[in-house]
Design an enzyme around this catalytic site. Structure first.
Site, PDB file in Angstrom:
ATOM      1  CD  GLU A  61      -3.231  -1.261   0.463  1.00 40.25           C
ATOM      2  OE1 GLU A  61      -3.332  -0.656   0.004  1.00 40.25           O
ATOM      3  OE2 GLU A  61      -4.032  -1.859   0.602  1.00 40.25           O
ATOM      4  CB  CYS A 108      -2.115   7.391   0.605  1.00 35.00           C
ATOM      5  SG  CYS A 108      -3.368   6.741   1.645  1.00 35.00           S
TER       6      CYS A 108
HETATM    7  P1  NAD Z   1       7.591   5.409   4.825  1.00 35.19           P
HETATM    8  O1  NAD Z   1       7.827   4.480   3.973  1.00 35.19           O
HETATM    9  O2  NAD Z   1       9.249   6.032   5.434  1.00 35.19           O
HETATM   10  O3  NAD Z   1       7.996   4.434   6.306  1.00 35.19           O
HETATM   11  C1  NAD Z   1       6.725   3.425   6.590  1.00 35.19           C
HETATM   12  C2  NAD Z   1       7.093   2.801   7.380  1.00 35.19           C
HETATM   13  O4  NAD Z   1       8.300   1.276   6.709  1.00 35.19           O
HETATM   14  C3  NAD Z   1       7.582   2.692   8.456  1.00 35.19           C
HETATM   15  O5  NAD Z   1       7.654   2.308   9.996  1.00 35.19           O
HETATM   16  C4  NAD Z   1       9.383   2.946   8.202  1.00 35.19           C
HETATM   17  O6  NAD Z   1       9.996   2.903   9.212  1.00 35.19           O
HETATM   18  C5  NAD Z   1       9.472   1.547   7.935  1.00 35.19           C
HETATM   19  N1  NAD Z   1      10.679   0.939   6.667  1.00 35.19           N
HETATM   20  C6  NAD Z   1      11.404   2.159   6.572  1.00 35.19           C
HETATM   21  N2  NAD Z   1      12.699   1.338   5.382  1.00 35.19           N
HETATM   22  C7  NAD Z   1      12.443   0.091   5.916  1.00 35.19           C
HETATM   23  C8  NAD Z   1      13.529  -1.088   5.817  1.00 35.19           C
HETATM   24  N3  NAD Z   1      14.251  -0.731   4.787  1.00 35.19           N
HETATM   25  N4  NAD Z   1      12.763  -1.998   5.823  1.00 35.19           N
HETATM   26  C9  NAD Z   1      11.466  -2.260   6.361  1.00 35.19           C
HETATM   27  N5  NAD Z   1      10.846  -1.328   6.971  1.00 35.19           N
HETATM   28  C10 NAD Z   1      11.189  -0.072   6.976  1.00 35.19           C
HETATM   29  O7  NAD Z   1       6.850   5.944   4.712  1.00 35.19           O
HETATM   30  P2  NAD Z   1       6.029   7.132   6.103  1.00 35.19           P
HETATM   31  O8  NAD Z   1       6.554   8.406   5.925  1.00 35.19           O
HETATM   32  O9  NAD Z   1       6.060   6.882   6.822  1.00 35.19           O
HETATM   33  O10 NAD Z   1       4.331   7.340   5.110  1.00 35.19           O
HETATM   34  C11 NAD Z   1       3.787   8.059   4.515  1.00 35.19           C
HETATM   35  C12 NAD Z   1       4.312   7.303   2.423  1.00 35.19           C
HETATM   36  O11 NAD Z   1       3.090   6.231   3.316  1.00 35.19           O
HETATM   37  C13 NAD Z   1       3.467   8.206   1.149  1.00 35.19           C
HETATM   38  O12 NAD Z   1       4.305   8.105   0.361  1.00 35.19           O
HETATM   39  C14 NAD Z   1       1.863   7.763   1.935  1.00 35.19           C
HETATM   40  O13 NAD Z   1       1.088   7.806   0.403  1.00 35.19           O
HETATM   41  C15 NAD Z   1       2.092   6.041   2.405  1.00 35.19           C
HETATM   42  N6  NAD Z   1       0.828   6.202   2.460  1.00 35.19           N
HETATM   43  C16 NAD Z   1      -0.138   4.767   1.997  1.00 35.19           C
HETATM   44  C17 NAD Z   1      -1.103   4.236   2.429  1.00 35.19           C
HETATM   45  C18 NAD Z   1      -1.636   3.610   1.528  1.00 35.19           C
HETATM   46  O14 NAD Z   1      -2.840   3.297   1.771  1.00 35.19           O
HETATM   47  N7  NAD Z   1      -1.371   3.299   0.187  1.00 35.19           N
HETATM   48  C19 NAD Z   1      -1.599   4.916   3.432  1.00 35.19           C
HETATM   49  C20 NAD Z   1      -0.663   5.452   4.173  1.00 35.19           C
HETATM   50  C21 NAD Z   1       0.011   6.146   3.684  1.00 35.19           C
END
Ligand code: NAD
Length: 522
Positions: free
Chosen positions: A243, A277
């Site tokens: 997602e 998102c």
């Molecule tokens: P992010 O990708 O920076 O982090 C998301 C999660 O991934 C965090 O818990 C982070 O610690 C973890 N993470 C980061 N690197 C990792 C790795 N190498 N291995 C495992 N885990 C890792 O995103 P964010 O800044 O927390 O959230 C914003 C983003 O989320 C935006 O791009 C938004 O569009 C997206 N989002 C999508 C949806 C959806 O339903 N499609 C919903 C909410 C947010």
């Protein structure tokens, strides 16, 4: 938020006050956590269905009774207005719980498979196939900070309803909300370790999780991190649900109810300070109503009060999550102006305590410009004019993202036609963004917005294995395709092929007795 080597120190982005400190999980502990999760899953699925449903009912009650406390934790970590924590995070958690409770009795029912045209023959041979759905095992949920309760809770409750255990890694920016999710399940009485929270950065503890022997990863976050996680998961062929980011279009037709559309846009662009998102990021307005729509939109947005909305119900927009996010918005605005954009309103960082950035709209940008094409996780929207429906559809689909979107018109047939041609996973006609809170509807994107689904029956199907059982009553002693090979079974196979797939029924009467003799064999 700041992290030291073993502590997460969390500040409120609206007030900059300390929220609290927590220990990070060591990556060395992950293998034990996964082992515990496997044992808890076995214990959970062994409990009678009625007992499991009862626990989920207690879970629902816990959230309802403790809503004020949970909302306070969410608001303190994110700075979002109370009403948004309630309407988005809590509602989606409760909607998914209620949906899960309703679905649980049917989730594990065996389902007969029809053989279609082969059914009479299979019946004669004494054979049947059915699907016995069964849990996958251990589901790792990695979640973002923007809806730190609603997203992981709704995913966890569906995973647990489907008989799995959960290891949740919340964002380091919102660890306390993650712990509240766990607390709700534990209070409701799930077995120990059925849901465990690990805290820490993605690069260390997240990576240790995605490289472990688990049964699915549900990742919600940025497209960039999603790609890394998929690469890690590939080593063990762990299935993933992705997602990811969004860049949602809103198409406003000339016959739309412009007042409703403009109010919807003011909410859909700036809810959660644009850090959603499924926020509207690109608005396409029919030429004939462009100026009127802009006036109405500006008027609605001008009434949004910025501030910290934990105790002030009139606050309509909170802060960005941190200082880096503010810096990003500044860069986006100046880049947009360099590329020919005109600021309709906003564009400024507020020089107050907290990370507040004005709701911003930019017009006159070329569609190829960075700000129109890249995901902007903040309160910035671009607005564009169109003359024809085809032009609107083509601009709306001109994005690598395809998460959701909306079309606004009083002609429902036209609305549905446009909705069916837009690339996003969910398209609303005359509404925006709220179906995430309707857990019976599927959620998921395409392209750089990811793949797979959470929520809905489609979401459940990614949490269960479709275990196929084929039963042969053993009426006959051998098969046409078994040894020994020879002329007779070759001829019979050929005849059968012509009869079933070639429609040559004329030889049925001679073929079937020969076949029966062959199958009875000795
Ligand atoms: P992010 O990708 O920076 O982090 C998301 C999660 O991934 C965090 O818990 C982070 O610690 C973890 N993470 C980061 N690197 C990792 C790795 N190498 N291995 C495992 N885990 C890792 O995103 P964010 O800044 O927390 O959230 C914003 C983003 O989320 C935006 O791009 C938004 O569009 C997206 N989002 C999508 C949806 C959806 O339903 N499609 C919903 C909410 C947010």
């Amino acid at each position: 938020m700041s992290t030291t080597s073993d502590r997460i120190i969390k500040y409120n982005p609206a007030t900059l006050e300390l929220v609290g400190e927590l220990n990070r999980t060591s990556p060395d502990d992950i293998s034990l956590i996964i082992q515990d999760a496997k044992m808890a899953q076995a214990e959970w699925i062994a409990r009678p269905l009625k007992e499991r449903i009862g626990i989920l009912k207690r879970l629902q009650k816990h959230v309802v009774l403790n809503v004020d406390n949970i909302v306070r934790v969410i608001c303190e970590e994110t700075g979002k207005p109370r009403v948004e924590a309630m309407n988005a995070d809590i509602m989606s958690a409760l909607s998914a719980t209620m949906y899960s409770i309703e679905m649980m009795p049917s989730l594990f029912q065996p389902k007969n498979i029809s053989f279609g045209k082969l059914s009479p023959m299979m019946k004669y041979l004494g054979r049947r196939s059915y699907i016995q759905p069964r849990p996958l095992g251990v589901i790792v949920i990695i979640s973002p900070w923007n809806y730190p309760y609603g997203i992981p809770f709704s995913q966890a409750v569906m995973a647990i309803a489907a008989g799995n255990s959960v290891v949740l890694k919340p964002s380091s920016a919102t660890p306390f909300s993650g712990l509240e999710v766990q607390n709700a399940f534990v209070t409701a009485g799930v077995p120990e370790h059925l849901i465990q929270v690990v805290l820490g950065s993605g690069g260390s503890v997240g990576n240790a999780l995605t490289s472990s022997a688990i049964d699915r990863i549900i990742f919600t976050g940025s497209t960039e991190v999603g790609k890394k996680i998929m690469a890690d998961a590939a080593n063990r062929l762990t299935p993933v649900t992705m997602e990811l980011g969004g860049k949602d279009p809103m198409i406003v037709m000339a016959d739309a109810d412009l007042h409703r559309a403009a109010e919807a846009a003011a909410w859909g662009c700036y809810v959660n300070a644009g850090q959603t998102c499924a926020c509207i990021k690109r608005i396409y307005v029919h030429d004939e109503v462009y100026n009127l729509f802009l006036d109405l939109f500006r008027d609605n947005v001008s009434r949004i009060k910025l501030g910290y909305g934990l105790n002030d119900p009139e606050i309509g927009m909170g802060p960005l999550i941190d200082e880096d996010a503010v810096d990003e918005m500044k860069v986006h605005v100046s880049r947009a102006v360099e590329q020919g954009g005109k600021i309709l309103f906003g564009g400024q960082y507020l020089e107050v305590k907290g990370y507040f950035f004005e709701p911003t709209a930019i017009i006159d940008l070329p569609h190829s410009s960075d700000i129109v094409q890249k995901e902007i996780f903040g309160p910035i929207v671009t607005i564009h004019k169109f003359q024809s429906v085809e032009e609107a559809i083509s601009m709306a689909n001109d994005s690598v993202y395809a998460l959701s979107g909306s079309v606004w018109t009083s002609d429902l047939a036209m609305g549905k036609m446009i909705a069916e041609r837009l690339t996003g996973g969910t398209i609303n006609v005359n509404n925006v963004g709220y179906t995430y809170g309707l857990a019976s509807t599927p959620w998921g994107g395409r392209g750089d917005s990811g793949f797979g689904h959470t929520h809905g029956i489609e979401g459940f199907s990614e949490l269960l294995e479709s275990h196929h059982v084929h039963v042969d009553r053993g009426k006959f002693s051998r098969e046409l395709w078994w040894h020994p090979y020879g002329r007779e079974n070759l001829e019979l196979s050929h005849g059968l092929l012509n009869m079933i797939f070639g429609g040559q029924y004329s030889r049925t009467m001679t073929l079937l007795p020969r076949m029966r003799r062959w199958l009875k064999g000795r």
